[in-house]
Design an enzyme around this catalytic site. Structure first.
Site, mmCIF file in Angstrom:
data_model
loop_
_atom_site.group_PDB
_atom_site.id
_atom_site.type_symbol
_atom_site.label_atom_id
_atom_site.label_comp_id
_atom_site.label_asym_id
_atom_site.label_seq_id
_atom_site.Cartn_x
_atom_site.Cartn_y
_atom_site.Cartn_z
ATOM 1 N N HIS A 86 22.135 38.393 42.962
ATOM 2 C CA HIS A 86 23.338 38.827 43.683
ATOM 3 C C HIS A 86 23.617 40.317 43.428
ATOM 4 C CE1 HIS A 86 27.672 38.244 44.977
ATOM 5 N NE2 HIS A 86 27.813 39.290 44.190
ATOM 6 N N GLU A 87 23.635 40.719 42.164
ATOM 7 C CA GLU A 87 23.926 42.133 41.862
ATOM 8 C C GLU A 87 22.849 43.045 42.440
ATOM 9 O OE1 GLU A 87 26.778 42.864 40.927
ATOM 10 O OE2 GLU A 87 27.409 40.903 40.217
ATOM 11 N N HIS A 117 23.545 43.857 45.961
ATOM 12 C CA HIS A 117 24.420 45.009 46.192
ATOM 13 C C HIS A 117 23.617 46.309 46.143
ATOM 14 C CE1 HIS A 117 27.895 42.544 46.308
ATOM 15 N NE2 HIS A 117 27.985 42.298 45.020
ATOM 16 N N HIS A 125 29.592 41.263 50.432
ATOM 17 C CA HIS A 125 29.761 39.821 50.208
ATOM 18 C C HIS A 125 29.855 39.053 51.523
ATOM 19 C CE1 HIS A 125 31.359 41.160 46.132
ATOM 20 N NE2 HIS A 125 30.301 40.414 45.866
HETATM 21 ZN ZN LIG Z 1 29.146 40.795 44.254
#
Ligand SMILES: [Zn+2]
Length: 282
Positions: free
Chosen positions: A185-186, A189, A195
């Site tokens: 997830h990170e 980014h 999101h």
């Molecule tokens: Zn996030």
């Protein structure tokens, strides 16, 4: 108070089990599941302070973010540089194409104090990107533009990352008990993903229960109109929030649009996530 409320958030994060694709990798990680259960949650950042909530411009849209520890946090765990915010009123700067890594090559280093468990998680997450997407994460030798994985906290299970390609050195921060899914997830980014629940079309699929959100955190659920929605909304996306993210009372802050609850585990990429990244990096 923040510790207490954050602990709810962390517990939700931990519900994402680190189930992974390969038995080999799963075996490696079985050793840390005990630690996951023993987590003592601690706020990774300063207590929420309404004075730290700021308005700014990002890609031509007015956004709300929180200034803490000298950084600008957007949607909870996305860090915006001062440069991004200062350029944010110029629609053509800081936009989608600007924030792509050249040729999909992402050079990285890992801080020396990361610890072997987190290094293993990083390597697993990198394998997922390198095997399934058009981005290639390559260990840095002397490249000027790169991301460093830093160690955030020995007691938390959270993380944060700069959004998109910044130029120069940028950061992904990982706590000790973060899951492989949340490492992915990170890194999402870093690749340039926001999101899932902030997509422009999200109200067709999910409902935000504003009354259950912790005081001062509602802005983390705002639609991000300057983003580009790629592919269909996917409630299982690795970039989705948990159903009780930022809950002040343990009740859901996000349900399906028909008011039914959903379960979310964040085990890794969905097919939609892979397709989205590959559309960004053809
Ligand atoms: Zn996030």
């Amino acid at each position: 108070m923040n510790k207490k409320t954050n602990s709810l958030f962390y517990k939700q994060m931990l519900t994402g089990k680190t189930v992974f694709m390969s038995f080999l990798i799963a075996a490696i990680f079985s050793s840390c599941s005990k630690n996951n259960e023993e987590i003592t949650s601690e706020a990774q950042t300063n207590a929420f302070n309404a004075d730290n909530v700021k308005k700014g411009q990002l890609n031509g849209q007015e956004i709300t973010y929180e200034r803490k520890n000298g950084m600008n946090f957007f949607q909870g765990d996305i860090v915006l540089t001062d440069k991004q915010l200062s350029e944010g009123n110029e629609v053509n700067k800081g936009g989608a194409s600007y924030s792509r890594w050249p040729n999909g090559k992402i050079y990285y280093t890992i801080a020396g104090n990361m610890g072997s468990i987190n290094v293993n998680k990083i390597n697993s997450a990198i394998s997922e990107y390198n095997n399934k997407t058009n981005t290639q994460w390559i260990y840095r030798t002397n490249q000027a533009n790169y991301v460093e994985f830093i160690f955030g906290s020995s007691s938390g299970s959270d993380g944060w990352a700069h959004i998109g390609y910044q130029g120069g050195k940028q950061t992904i921060s990982l706590d000790q008990y973060i899951s492989v899914g949340s490492v992915i997830h990170e890194m999402g980014h870093t690749v340039g993903l926001y999101h899932e629940h902030t997509r422009k079309d999200r109200d067709q699929y999910v409902k935000i229960l504003w009354n259950n959100i912790q005081n001062g955190q509602s802005y983390n659920f705002n639609i991000y109109n300057s983003g580009t929605d790629i592919g269909p909304f996917n409630i299982n996306s690795v970039m989705m929030y948990w159903p009780t993210s930022y809950s002040k009372n343990g009740l859901p802050t996000i349900t399906r649009a028909d008011n039914s609850n959903f379960t979310y585990t964040r085990t890794g990429f969905t097919t939609g996530d892979i397709n989205t990244i590959n559309a960004m990096y053809p």
